[in-house]
Design a protein around this motif. Structure first.
Motif, short mmCIF file in Angstrom:
data_model
loop_
_atom_site.label_atom_id
_atom_site.label_comp_id
_atom_site.label_asym_id
_atom_site.label_seq_id
_atom_site.Cartn_x
_atom_site.Cartn_y
_atom_site.Cartn_z
N VAL A 1 0.86 -1.19 0.00
CA VAL A 1 0.00 0.00 0.00
C VAL A 1 0.89 1.23 0.00
O VAL A 1 1.87 1.28 0.74
CB VAL A 1 -0.91 0.01 1.25
N ARG A 2 0.53 2.22 -0.82
CA ARG A 2 1.32 3.44 -0.84
C ARG A 2 0.45 4.64 -1.20
O ARG A 2 -0.56 4.49 -1.89
CB ARG A 2 2.51 3.33 -1.78
N TYR A 3 0.88 5.80 -0.71
CA TYR A 3 0.18 7.04 -1.02
C TYR A 3 1.15 8.20 -0.93
O TYR A 3 2.23 8.07 -0.33
CB TYR A 3 -1.02 7.23 -0.08
N PRO A 4 0.84 9.36 -1.50
CA PRO A 4 1.76 10.49 -1.52
C PRO A 4 2.00 11.04 -0.11
O PRO A 4 1.07 11.18 0.68
CB PRO A 4 1.05 11.53 -2.39
N ASN A 5 3.25 11.33 0.19
CA ASN A 5 3.62 11.93 1.48
C ASN A 5 3.18 13.39 1.48
O ASN A 5 3.65 14.19 0.67
CB ASN A 5 5.14 11.85 1.69
N PRO A 6 2.26 13.78 2.39
CA PRO A 6 1.75 15.15 2.37
C PRO A 6 2.76 16.20 2.80
O PRO A 6 2.57 17.39 2.55
CB PRO A 6 0.57 15.10 3.35
N LEU A 7 3.85 15.78 3.44
CA LEU A 7 4.87 16.73 3.90
C LEU A 7 6.04 16.83 2.93
O LEU A 7 6.78 17.81 2.97
CB LEU A 7 5.38 16.31 5.28
N GLU A 8 6.22 15.83 2.09
CA GLU A 8 7.36 15.81 1.17
C GLU A 8 6.86 15.44 -0.22
O GLU A 8 6.82 14.26 -0.58
CB GLU A 8 8.42 14.82 1.64
N LYS B 1 -5.93 7.99 4.61
CA LYS B 1 -6.55 9.06 3.82
C LYS B 1 -7.27 10.05 4.73
O LYS B 1 -7.20 11.27 4.53
CB LYS B 1 -7.52 8.45 2.81
N TYR B 2 -7.93 9.51 5.76
CA TYR B 2 -8.64 10.37 6.71
C TYR B 2 -7.67 11.25 7.48
O TYR B 2 -7.90 12.45 7.66
CB TYR B 2 -9.46 9.50 7.66
N LEU B 3 -6.55 10.69 7.93
CA LEU B 3 -5.56 11.46 8.67
C LEU B 3 -4.95 12.56 7.80
O LEU B 3 -4.69 13.67 8.27
CB LEU B 3 -4.46 10.53 9.19
N VAL B 4 -4.71 12.25 6.53
CA VAL B 4 -4.15 13.26 5.62
C VAL B 4 -5.16 14.39 5.40
O VAL B 4 -4.80 15.57 5.34
CB VAL B 4 -3.74 12.62 4.28
N SER B 5 -6.44 14.04 5.34
CA SER B 5 -7.46 15.08 5.14
C SER B 5 -7.53 16.00 6.35
O SER B 5 -7.72 17.22 6.22
CB SER B 5 -8.82 14.43 4.88
N LEU B 6 -7.38 15.44 7.55
CA LEU B 6 -7.35 16.29 8.75
C LEU B 6 -6.17 17.24 8.71
O LEU B 6 -6.27 18.42 9.10
CB LEU B 6 -7.26 15.41 10.00
N GLY C 1 -6.09 21.56 8.36
CA GLY C 1 -5.56 22.28 9.52
C GLY C 1 -6.13 21.82 10.84
O GLY C 1 -6.04 22.54 11.84
N ILE C 2 -6.68 20.64 10.90
CA ILE C 2 -7.30 20.14 12.13
C ILE C 2 -6.30 19.39 13.00
O ILE C 2 -6.27 19.55 14.21
CB ILE C 2 -8.50 19.23 11.79
N ALA C 3 -5.48 18.56 12.40
CA ALA C 3 -4.51 17.76 13.15
C ALA C 3 -3.26 17.56 12.31
O ALA C 3 -3.34 17.35 11.09
CB ALA C 3 -5.10 16.41 13.55
N GLU C 4 -2.12 17.64 12.96
CA GLU C 4 -0.85 17.46 12.25
C GLU C 4 -0.69 16.00 11.82
O GLU C 4 -0.95 15.08 12.61
CB GLU C 4 0.32 17.86 13.15
N TRP C 5 -0.27 15.79 10.58
CA TRP C 5 -0.03 14.43 10.10
C TRP C 5 1.36 13.99 10.53
O TRP C 5 2.34 14.75 10.47
CB TRP C 5 -0.14 14.39 8.57
N VAL C 6 1.47 12.78 11.00
CA VAL C 6 2.74 12.20 11.43
C VAL C 6 2.97 10.92 10.65
O VAL C 6 2.03 10.12 10.45
CB VAL C 6 2.72 11.89 12.94
N HIS C 7 4.17 10.72 10.18
CA HIS C 7 4.50 9.53 9.41
C HIS C 7 4.15 8.27 10.21
O HIS C 7 4.37 8.21 11.43
CB HIS C 7 5.99 9.53 9.06
#
Length: 425
Positions: free
Chosen positions: A38-45, A70-75, A79-85
């Motif tokens: 499973v893979r998806y684009p890194n929202p920070l890089e 996907k839900y965590l990236v949308s948050l 601007g609701i919650a910081e995404w963490v790897h």
């Protein structure tokens, strides 16, 4: 494990790509499904991807994980919650779980883990004898505190132990206080893995008891006649030990047992102190040549002219001169002389010599004191004993000789009064 048959030239059909991220089937060379990636684009890089692999029978879990990510990236994007790897998330979860477990652990379990990981200030491990003493010190407070949870150890609980009778003696109580304070202090520091401290402060808030005056500082130095009596009372094959301890470098009992033939250079009149004896880091098993008590204990000391015939005769009578690593003091039934054996022989000899207060440590202190009386400097005495601390050398290894002190006072007064009388005349 499911096996997929393929058509179209034995090439697996690729699953349709989703609008956000992908779940890819991975096959080995025989067409066997071996994993779901499973893979998806890194929202920070931008340009980099986050990926994770699942087992062949975990396709459903793989797709659920992708939806959760996907839900965590949308948050994050809203601007609701910081995404963490995910890797960092897993690490933080493990650290938090470890902290929760440790906070609830019994004090006994924490102490034993602390003892197992104990290191010297330079990072090196400790010798077996030192580890044995460490566990003895711990054993004085574990019966009272060991069954309590670590996070329930309070100053009032420690005070109850602190104020209770301590039949183990003042020295042992002092060492136990130092160990207890050190154990609790370690719990106030975070772990190398980023875990939080287990305690917010050190509950040992009491004074460390002062060091009692050691009994040996009141032991008079050995005299020449007493040294002869000691030597005569020792077995012939260890008689040399009392001369070396008193007159050559103030050797400790362990250093005497650790002497090898190659450590004695009669031509250059040098004795090399390189070893002590122990039973390894675990303090078990057969005796072996090990490290000296401290790094500074490794030293070269001068062999006096008058002792050379005595040492040469001992080497000839009792040692295997064909083997450089042969012990200087060869036991009757073992390969290496034990400190217990040599101490036991000395304990009998000191009674016969009328000096029951003497020990090998007292002979070592005698060596230091007699050197000073003969005009040796403090630095020279420290070199002989292998000391780096002036305080230790003065407090423990320079004895008061009443007759010498009286003589010095008499000479001082005589010098002053003679000068006064000359001025008056």
């Amino acid at each position: 494990m499911p096996k997929i048959r393929h058509s179209h030239g034995n090439h697996p059909q690729k699953p349709p790509r989703s609008k956000w991220g992908t779940v890819l089937a991975r096959y080995d060379g025989t067409g066997m499904l071996i994993a779901w990636q499973v893979r998806y684009p890194n929202p920070l890089e931008p340009g980099k991807r986050v990926q994770r692999q699942f087992k062949p029978d975990q396709e459903l879990e793989a797709r659920r994980w992708l939806e959760a990510e996907k839900y965590l990236v949308s948050l994050h994007r809203n601007g609701i919650a910081e995404w963490v790897h995910p890797t960092e998330r897993s690490r933080r979860k493990a650290v938090a779980e470890k902290s929760r477990t440790q906070r609830n652990m019994l004090f006994r379990d924490y102490v034993m883990r602390w003892a197992e990981e104990y290191r010297l200030p330079d990072g090196n491990g400790i010798a077996g004898g030192t580890r044995r003493n460490l566990y003895l010190d711990i054993g004085h407070f574990l019966p009272s505190l060991g069954d309590l949870p670590l996070n329930e150890i309070t100053p009032s609980i420690i005070k109850a132990w602190y104020d209770a009778p301590h039949p183990e003696g003042r020295w042992a109580f002092r060492r136990s206080c130092m160990r207890l304070k050190a154990v609790l202090e370690s719990a106030t520091r975070g772990g190398l893995d980023g875990s939080e401290p287990l305690l917010s402060f050190n509950p040992f808030i009491f004074h460390i008891p002062p060091a009692p005056q050691p009994a040996r500082i009141n032991v008079p130095p050995v005299t020449p006649s007493e040294l002869i009596l000691l030597a005569d009372a020792m077995p012939d094959y260890t008689r040399l030990s009392v001369f070396l301890s008193t007159l050559v470098g103030g050797l400790r009992c362990g250093e005497l047992c650790g002497l090898q033939v190659q450590d004695i250079d009669l031509n250059r009149q040098i004795l090399h102190v390189r070893h002590s004896v122990n039973r390894g880091d675990a303090d078990r098993g057969d005796l072996q040549f090990g490290k000296t008590k401290t790094e500074s204990s490794i030293r070269n000391v001068h062999i006096p002219d008058t002792l050379i015939p005595l040492i040469r005769q001992h080497l000839s009578d009792y040692c295997d001169l064909t083997r450089p690593d042969s012990p200087v003091f060869v036991p009757k039934r073992a390969r290496i002389m034990s400190q217990t054996t040599l101490d036991g022989q000395f304990a009998k000899a000191r009674l016969k010599a009328g000096r029951p207060d003497l020990t090998f440590q007292a002979l070592r202190a005698s060596h230091a004191t007699l050197l000073m009386i003969q005009g040796g400097t403090l630095r020279e005495v420290m070199n002989q004993l292998g000391h780096v601390s002036e305080k230790v050398a003065i407090r423990y290894y320079q004895l008061t000789v009443a007759s010498h002190q009286s003589q010095v006072v008499d000479e001082l007064a005589e010098s002053f009064m003679s000068d006064i009388q000359r001025r008056e005349s």
